[in-house]
Design a protein around this motif. Structure first.
Motif, short mmCIF file in Angstrom:
data_model
loop_
_atom_site.label_atom_id
_atom_site.label_comp_id
_atom_site.label_asym_id
_atom_site.label_seq_id
_atom_site.Cartn_x
_atom_site.Cartn_y
_atom_site.Cartn_z
N ASP A 92 105.59 23.14 -27.38
CA ASP A 92 106.97 23.28 -26.88
C ASP A 92 107.30 24.70 -26.44
N ASP A 93 106.41 25.26 -25.64
CA ASP A 93 106.64 26.57 -25.02
C ASP A 93 106.55 26.33 -23.51
N THR A 94 107.69 26.26 -22.85
CA THR A 94 107.68 25.90 -21.44
C THR A 94 106.99 26.95 -20.58
N ASP A 95 107.02 28.21 -21.00
CA ASP A 95 106.30 29.23 -20.23
C ASP A 95 104.80 29.01 -20.34
N LEU A 96 104.33 28.60 -21.51
CA LEU A 96 102.91 28.27 -21.67
C LEU A 96 102.54 27.10 -20.76
N THR A 97 103.38 26.07 -20.72
CA THR A 97 103.12 24.93 -19.83
C THR A 97 103.03 25.39 -18.38
#
Length: 479
Positions: A98-103
């Motif tokens: 749940d880390d959108t920057d990682l996605t």
């Protein structure tokens, strides 16, 4: 009887074909010269990066703006790494972290790899909200069961891909996550009111559209409240009224593969499915994986015939072709640095352990095999490549006997590894029988259901079965 050359060319401009093998046959490049929108690549087209770069260069020599697509979701669904498994975790793992920057960075890395190979359309991300544990075709391809979380990661994935000039494709509209059957094999039904769709299935598509997604893929599913008796791929209320007018999508609507049973069983044939899909509002038709020249020509001929007999307005086909041309003009892959190393720590962050792994020692590892879905195909998975001297068995549950396994393990623990173990015939009973006699750890590499085996010492969920997920699971068991 020969068909009108201008109308044939117009029809070809709406088609995504494919071809077998690691090099393009002459007919595949000839069709590009004749106006074919593009080709979709599959695992059988991929040997290695140099070969694939040469293949795409040959396709672009036929016409520079040809669309070259691929289903590269990362995680369990990979074409580039079909021989060994993806170095990236899939959507379920990314949703768990749940880390959108990682996605965004994971999808940017995938996009950069595609761009380096001159591939400009990634038929990803899967933005279905997987609300049914028994879904046989979505599962770990989904960012999760929460619409808001899936929506946030859908937007991040779209952004990551398109930052490097690779068109993203949010799929499968209006949402395949609540199905318990596979549209490759039959026509699934989602019997939910439209109001439920708006709060459960649609938020990720709305988020993807807000993020500027260039394409959206249809689902061969029936939603009686929205599509009546039709699959969504053939439904104007779904594709025009809902997707275009209500949600405001202005890009290219791509059909899921027309060869799938959810499509062809309703339409009667692939060519007839093509005419129905165009009439309903699809712009770009993915024919499928098993394609030859005769099939492409048959599809084009049926589109021309449908124009002639009034089933398919000429203006509708012209509109579709114009949208596809605009997509091809937009797509400009920008080769950049590829960073596969970000995949493993992301996968490790998605691992969850219930129970204790203390004193595991050198266990007997039993990988319980099952058939892969058509979307995934035959991609290696499991802990095997990441364990050196540990004894491993690969077998179906029917090939295993609880007493024999316990005797073989002796005083060692037994680690069961599987995908979707809760619905693998014979697996729950086998695992619980062994757990009553010996220390058992379970590693679930599929969708994490509510099932937990009685008496197991630990239950480990990886939220995917990519190479990165397998490495993360092995590291968790054996730090």
């Amino acid at each position: 009887m020969a068909i009108d050359a201008g109308l044939r060319r117009l029809a070809l401009r709406t088609l995504l074909a494919s071809f077998p093998g690691p090099s393009a046959p002459d007919w595949a490049t000839d069709l590009i010269s004749d106006g074919l929108a593009g080709h979709v690549l599959f695992g059988f087209n991929v040997v290695d990066h140099p070969q694939l770069a040469a293949l795409t260069a040959g396709l672009r020599a036929a016409r520079a703006d040809v669309l070259i697509g691929i289903d590269e979701e990362g995680g369990d669904v990979t074409r580039l790494a079909h021989a060994g498994g993806s170095p990236y975790p899939g959507n379920a793992a990314l949703g768990m972290v749940d880390d959108t920057d990682l996605t965004r960075r994971i999808y940017r890395a995938i996009g950069a790899e595609l761009a380096s190979l001159s591939i400009d359309l990634d038929i990803a991300p899967d933005v279905d909200v997987n609300t049914d544990d028994d879904n046989p075709v979505i599962g770990t391809r989904s960012f999760g069961a929460d619409p808001a979380r899936v929506a946030a990661h859908a937007a991040a994935a779209v952004t990551g891909l398109q930052e490097v000039g690779v068109a993203a494709c949010a799929k499968h509209f209006p949402g395949h996550g609540a199905t318990v059957t596979d549209s490759h094999l039959e026509l699934p039904v989602v019997d939910a009111p439209v109001g439920v769709l708006r709060t459960r299935e649609l938020p990720p598509f709305v988020a993807a559209v807000s993020a500027g997604v260039r394409t959206i893929m249809t689902a061969h599913i029936r939603v009686p409240a929205l599509t009546g008796a039709l699959p969504a791929t053939f439904s104007q209320p779904a594709l025009v009224d809902l997707l275009r007018r209500e949600i405001g999508f202005a890009g290219v609507v791509i059909s899921d593969a027309l060869e799938m049973r959810g499509s062809v069983d309703y339409a009667g044939s692939i060519p007839q499915a093509a005419a129905l899909a165009l009439a309903a509002g699809c712009d770009l038709l993915c024919i499928g994986a098993r394609v030859d020249l005769d099939l492409v020509e048959g599809v084009a001929a049926e589109i021309v015939t449908a124009i002639g007999d009034g089933r398919l307005p000429l203006t509708r086909v012209e509109e579709a072709a114009e949208r596809v041309a605009a997509l091809a003009a937009w797509a400009r892959p920008v080769p950049g640095s590829v960073d596969p190393d970000i995949g493993y720590p992301a996968a490790l962050g998605a691992v969850r352990v219930e129970g204790s792994l203390d004193g595991l020692g050198a266990p007997l590892v039993v990988q319980l095999e099952a058939a892969s879905s058509a979307a995934i195909g035959h991609v290696p998975w499991g802990l095997g490549p990441h364990l050196d001297s540990t004894e491993q068995i690969r077998a179906t549950p029917a090939q295993c006997d609880a007493v024999s396994l316990t005797r073989r393990a002796g005083d060692r623990s037994i680690v069961f590894v599987g995908r979707n173990l809760h619905r693998l015939p014979g697996a729950p009973a086998l695992i619980e029988s062994v757990a009553a006699m010996a220390p058992v750890i379970v590693v679930e590499m599929g969708w994490p259901s509510k099932w937990r085996p009685r008496s197991a010492r630990a239950f480990v969920t990886t939220h995917g079965a990519s190479r990165a997920n397998g490495r993360a699971a092995a590291r968790t068991l054996f730090p």
